[in-house]
Write a protein that holds these residues in place. Sequence first.
Motif, mmCIF file in Angstrom:
data_model
loop_
_atom_site.group_PDB
_atom_site.id
_atom_site.type_symbol
_atom_site.label_atom_id
_atom_site.label_comp_id
_atom_site.label_asym_id
_atom_site.label_seq_id
_atom_site.Cartn_x
_atom_site.Cartn_y
_atom_site.Cartn_z
ATOM 1 N N ALA A 89 0.838 -1.190 0.000
ATOM 2 C CA ALA A 89 0.000 0.000 0.000
ATOM 3 C C ALA A 89 0.872 1.240 0.000
ATOM 4 C CB ALA A 89 -0.944 0.002 1.197
ATOM 5 N N THR A 90 0.396 2.286 -0.639
ATOM 6 C CA THR A 90 1.089 3.574 -0.698
ATOM 7 C C THR A 90 0.064 4.679 -0.509
ATOM 8 O OG1 THR A 90 2.720 2.673 -2.233
ATOM 9 C CG2 THR A 90 2.565 5.071 -2.089
ATOM 10 N N VAL A 91 0.390 5.664 0.348
ATOM 11 C CA VAL A 91 -0.459 6.827 0.545
ATOM 12 C C VAL A 91 0.014 7.914 -0.417
ATOM 13 C CG1 VAL A 91 -1.358 8.517 2.182
ATOM 14 C CG2 VAL A 91 -0.789 6.206 2.957
ATOM 15 N N LEU A 92 -0.905 8.428 -1.238
ATOM 16 C CA LEU A 92 -0.581 9.426 -2.248
ATOM 17 C C LEU A 92 -1.332 10.719 -1.969
ATOM 18 C CD1 LEU A 92 -1.080 7.126 -5.369
ATOM 19 C CD2 LEU A 92 1.096 7.623 -4.236
ATOM 20 N N SER A 93 -0.766 11.802 -2.470
ATOM 21 C CA SER A 93 -1.485 13.070 -2.453
ATOM 22 C C SER A 93 -2.485 13.075 -3.608
ATOM 23 C CB SER A 93 -0.501 14.226 -2.620
ATOM 24 O OG SER A 93 0.039 14.229 -3.936
ATOM 25 N N PRO A 94 -3.435 14.020 -3.617
ATOM 26 C CA PRO A 94 -4.376 14.082 -4.749
ATOM 27 C C PRO A 94 -3.681 14.245 -6.096
ATOM 28 C CG PRO A 94 -5.216 15.378 -2.920
ATOM 29 C CD PRO A 94 -3.825 14.971 -2.534
ATOM 30 N N GLY A 95 -2.459 14.793 -6.105
ATOM 31 C CA GLY A 95 -1.725 14.941 -7.350
ATOM 32 C C GLY A 95 -0.910 13.734 -7.739
ATOM 33 N N GLY A 96 -0.830 12.717 -6.881
ATOM 34 C CA GLY A 96 -0.105 11.490 -7.185
ATOM 35 C C GLY A 96 1.253 11.379 -6.539
ATOM 36 N N ALA A 97 1.652 12.346 -5.709
ATOM 37 C CA ALA A 97 2.942 12.259 -5.027
ATOM 38 C C ALA A 97 2.881 11.260 -3.886
ATOM 39 C CB ALA A 97 3.340 13.641 -4.501
ATOM 40 N N SER A 98 3.941 10.465 -3.722
ATOM 41 C CA SER A 98 3.980 9.460 -2.668
ATOM 42 C C SER A 98 4.251 10.135 -1.327
ATOM 43 C CB SER A 98 5.071 8.432 -2.965
ATOM 44 O OG SER A 98 5.164 7.493 -1.922
ATOM 45 N N LEU A 99 3.360 9.896 -0.341
ATOM 46 C CA LEU A 99 3.494 10.462 0.994
ATOM 47 C C LEU A 99 3.993 9.431 1.990
ATOM 48 C CD1 LEU A 99 0.170 12.524 1.096
ATOM 49 C CD2 LEU A 99 2.458 13.280 0.384
ATOM 50 N N ALA A 100 3.585 8.187 1.817
ATOM 51 C CA ALA A 100 4.021 7.109 2.714
ATOM 52 C C ALA A 100 3.789 5.793 2.009
ATOM 53 C CB ALA A 100 3.258 7.149 4.039
ATOM 54 N N ALA A 101 4.714 4.842 2.222
ATOM 55 C CA ALA A 101 4.597 3.537 1.569
ATOM 56 C C ALA A 101 5.068 2.460 2.512
ATOM 57 C CB ALA A 101 5.414 3.516 0.282
ATOM 58 N N LEU A 102 4.376 1.331 2.477
ATOM 59 C CA LEU A 102 4.813 0.197 3.299
ATOM 60 C C LEU A 102 6.104 -0.377 2.749
ATOM 61 C CD1 LEU A 102 1.445 -1.630 4.054
ATOM 62 C CD2 LEU A 102 2.576 0.184 5.339
ATOM 63 N N GLY A 103 6.172 -0.517 1.403
ATOM 64 C CA GLY A 103 7.418 -0.953 0.777
ATOM 65 C C GLY A 103 7.818 -2.370 1.075
ATOM 66 N N THR A 104 6.843 -3.230 1.345
ATOM 67 C CA THR A 104 7.181 -4.620 1.676
ATOM 68 C C THR A 104 7.248 -5.527 0.458
ATOM 69 O OG1 THR A 104 4.857 -5.062 2.070
ATOM 70 C CG2 THR A 104 6.167 -4.403 3.968
ATOM 71 N N VAL A 105 6.682 -5.110 -0.656
ATOM 72 C CA VAL A 105 6.684 -5.915 -1.874
ATOM 73 C C VAL A 105 7.387 -5.140 -2.976
ATOM 74 C CG1 VAL A 105 5.251 -7.013 -3.634
ATOM 75 C CG2 VAL A 105 4.534 -7.049 -1.249
ATOM 76 N N PRO A 106 8.446 -5.705 -3.564
ATOM 77 C CA PRO A 106 9.106 -4.990 -4.672
ATOM 78 C C PRO A 106 8.090 -4.732 -5.781
ATOM 79 C CG PRO A 106 10.401 -6.882 -3.975
ATOM 80 C CD PRO A 106 9.090 -6.996 -3.277
ATOM 81 N N GLY A 107 7.924 -3.487 -6.165
ATOM 82 C CA GLY A 107 6.892 -3.143 -7.133
ATOM 83 C C GLY A 107 7.474 -2.631 -8.431
ATOM 84 N N GLU A 108 6.598 -2.427 -9.362
ATOM 85 C CA GLU A 108 6.985 -1.865 -10.636
ATOM 86 C C GLU A 108 6.666 -0.374 -10.632
ATOM 87 O OE1 GLU A 108 4.552 -3.649 -13.614
ATOM 88 O OE2 GLU A 108 2.752 -3.514 -12.392
ATOM 89 N N VAL A 109 7.137 0.309 -11.632
ATOM 90 C CA VAL A 109 6.864 1.733 -11.731
ATOM 91 C C VAL A 109 5.418 1.918 -12.171
ATOM 92 C CG1 VAL A 109 7.487 3.886 -12.880
ATOM 93 C CG2 VAL A 109 9.262 2.217 -12.269
ATOM 94 N N VAL A 110 4.639 2.666 -11.367
ATOM 95 C CA VAL A 110 3.231 2.891 -11.636
ATOM 96 C C VAL A 110 3.014 4.377 -11.870
ATOM 97 C CG1 VAL A 110 0.879 2.562 -10.819
ATOM 98 C CG2 VAL A 110 2.658 0.950 -10.156
ATOM 99 N N ASP A 111 2.176 4.720 -12.823
ATOM 100 C CA ASP A 111 1.928 6.126 -13.166
ATOM 101 C C ASP A 111 0.912 6.715 -12.195
ATOM 102 O OD1 ASP A 111 1.818 8.536 -14.380
ATOM 103 O OD2 ASP A 111 0.989 7.838 -16.290
ATOM 104 N N ASP A 112 1.371 6.948 -10.944
ATOM 105 C CA ASP A 112 0.471 7.518 -9.942
ATOM 106 C C ASP A 112 0.037 8.923 -10.313
ATOM 107 O OD1 ASP A 112 0.599 5.235 -8.375
ATOM 108 O OD2 ASP A 112 2.384 5.928 -7.303
ATOM 109 N N ALA A 113 0.896 9.664 -10.998
ATOM 110 C CA ALA A 113 0.556 11.036 -11.362
ATOM 111 C C ALA A 113 -0.624 11.087 -12.323
ATOM 112 C CB ALA A 113 1.772 11.720 -11.996
ATOM 113 N N ARG A 114 -0.921 9.990 -12.967
ATOM 114 C CA ARG A 114 -2.080 9.935 -13.869
ATOM 115 C C ARG A 114 -3.317 9.417 -13.162
ATOM 116 N NH1 ARG A 114 -2.712 5.688 -18.942
ATOM 117 N NH2 ARG A 114 -4.887 6.207 -19.441
#
Length: 449
Positions: A89-114
Amino acid sequence: MTLRLRIIGLVVLFALFLITGFAAIQISQQLETLNTYNAYRVRVGSSAAKTSLEVALAVHQAQHPTEDPLPDFRAELTRLQEGGLFDDATVLSPGGASLAALGTVPGEVVDDARWAPYAVATYSPAQWSYPHVTATAVHVYVPLAAPKSPPRHVIRLTYALANVRQAVSGVYRLSGLLIAGVLGLSVLFAWFLTRAILAPIQELNQATQDIAAGNLALKVHVDTGDELGALADTFNQMTDALVMLRAKAEDANPLTRLPGNRVIREEIERRITAQSPFVAVYADLDNFKAFNDYYGIGAGDEAIKLTATLLREALKRHGNPADFLGHEGGDDFVLLTTPEKTEAVTRFICAEFDRRIRTLYKPEDAARGAIAATDREGKVREFPLMTFSLAGVTNVHRPIAAYAEVTGIFSEVKKRAKRMSQEAKASAFALDQRRSDTSREQPPKTEGV
């Protein structure tokens, strides 16, 4: 290459085909199960996370309105992750910026800004979950909002799809073992085939080539009294079926591709022989000739195709799977159904035909309800819009022993149906319900639609 080796090759190829089919079925079943499980996990996990985090947000604002809620979010997400509701899980701002992440699972690059701004922009209490599927995971964007406030955070929940690859790998391993075992047994089995078996196979092989060349009258004679003899009998049955299929294709109407007169008669006679309750409906277009003369043959063909499409739809929606539809030619159709389905089928046909047929007329003709055309005597007069006259014959009220009886009753009931259509200026259905042939001189009872 000898025939024995060719048989071995065929058996091996057949075995591979079976294994491939088995593997495909297993993979399909595994994927279906996993997709159902993953969809359930996403639905339950995202719903639980949204509810829990919004409760945590409300409590935080009530107790610490000036402090950052991210620590509470992280703690709550950690608890939910330990419960197996999501993988990351990752906490994002309304604009898609990462505010906090658990980081327990190696992930891929996701277009949060979209995706995060899109989730916030389209958020509503009824639409709060926005899934995004990638090659390795499902990412669900869940906007968080306090009561009567716009979303200020977006939670991206990640569900890894590693279980899908593991399931497919397991099926591949099992298929590999099966291939090795089945191939070995296939070679042994094929090697010990005797000459008594090879000769019938050669005959069947030659017969297959002859049938492929168009000789459907060919019969194979293999009197071995075993499975090969049964195979030859099945082969002959197949050729008989092919002959029937070709005959039906040649009998089909070229415009509607519906079965023609020969197949219509066979279907009615089959129901008569089986003594099963049936209703045969003869359907005839009224004022079709005038329409065809006025608008042209192309428009007439469109009217016939519209009618065939409507009849197919009526049987599909309101009939039985075993119901039949045939096209005698021109504007004459025959459909076969059961007594309990007749009313719904014919009512749908009459109502929909009167509505749809108007689309083939010019707007001014449809509004006037008639066209000016030449009649059979060469005189110009007005003809009403086309209607559909349906005449029904059933064996419910009296036995029917021959196809000729059906056609004879058809001709009587059709006249009544056409009178009903003319009087009502709408499509109509008349059903013969007389109890015996002795009442032939009485008018048939009718059901208007």
